[in-house]
Enzyme design. Structure first.
Site, PDB file in Angstrom:
ATOM      1  N   PRO A  83      -1.190  -0.801  -7.481  1.00 21.49           N
ATOM      2  CG  PRO A  83      -0.887  -0.166  -5.418  1.00 21.49           C
ATOM      3  CD  PRO A  83      -1.454  -1.191  -6.157  1.00 21.49           C
ATOM      4  CB  CYS A  84       0.993   2.370 -11.488  1.00 23.54           C
ATOM      5  SG  CYS A  84       0.743   4.109 -11.122  1.00 23.54           S
TER       6      CYS A  84
END
Length: 184
Positions: A83-84
């Site tokens: 996840p960014c």
């Protein structure tokens, strides 16, 4: 008959990396994401890949080995895009204090357990500045400790025919002594 290269996709979402790998000739054997809707999508569009639902922290390398029918060290490539949100410059509270910023460590845990020949990880460019680049250093050092030679570069999607500006930091590594060749 040539054997297909094998891959497992972590943080697979609806299967973007899975589809790219399929188009490149890989057989994606399994994937994981905590999002059930994404899992339903990848299960419908990539029927040959076994979807393992749930939080990655709850899934073991043995779970992936069982799903793929492989033994440790047989997997050709482990891919993933942790996840960014914790790294995105659009998140004004971004940083290493965000629990999501530590999920790359789950990727490293599974690299150790699966011991693939190649690893590929991607994330937003903010990963290079969040926490002074702490995550990038931890990823490179973690892969090096596991016996992988790794490089990372920022790639621009528009340079490869994608009709949008999208920059991603891509990590590529291997434990088999082959050169890392970046796409031109």
């Amino acid at each position: 008959m040539k054997k297909s290269l094998t891959a497992i996709d972590l943080f697979c979402g609806a299967g973007g990396l899975t589809e790219g790998l399929r188009q490149a000739g890989f057989q994606v054997l399994a994937g994981n994401d905590f999002d059930e809707a994404a899992g339903a999508t990848i299960a419908a569009t990539h029927r040959d890949a076994k979807f393992l639902p749930g939080q990655v922290q709850q899934i073991t390398a043995e779970d992936f080995l069982k799903a793929s029918g492989l033994r440790r060290g047989e997997l050709d490539c482990l891919v993933g895009g942790p996840p960014c949100q914790a790294f995105s410059v659009y998140n004004h509270q971004r940083g290493m204090h965000d629990a999501r910023s530590q999920l790359f460590r789950e990727y490293l845990r599974l690299v150790e357990g699966l011991y693939p020949r190649w690893v590929v990880m991607e994330n937003v460019t903010g990963i290079t500045s969040a926490g002074g680049g702490e995550a990038v250093r931890a990823i490179v050092n973690g892969l090096n400790r596991l016996g992988y030679r790794v490089e990372h570069q920022t790639l621009k999607a528009e340079d490869y025919g994608v009709p949008q500006e999208r920059r991603r930091v891509v990590f590529i590594g291997n434990r088999v002594g082959l050169p890392i060749v970046w796409p031109s």
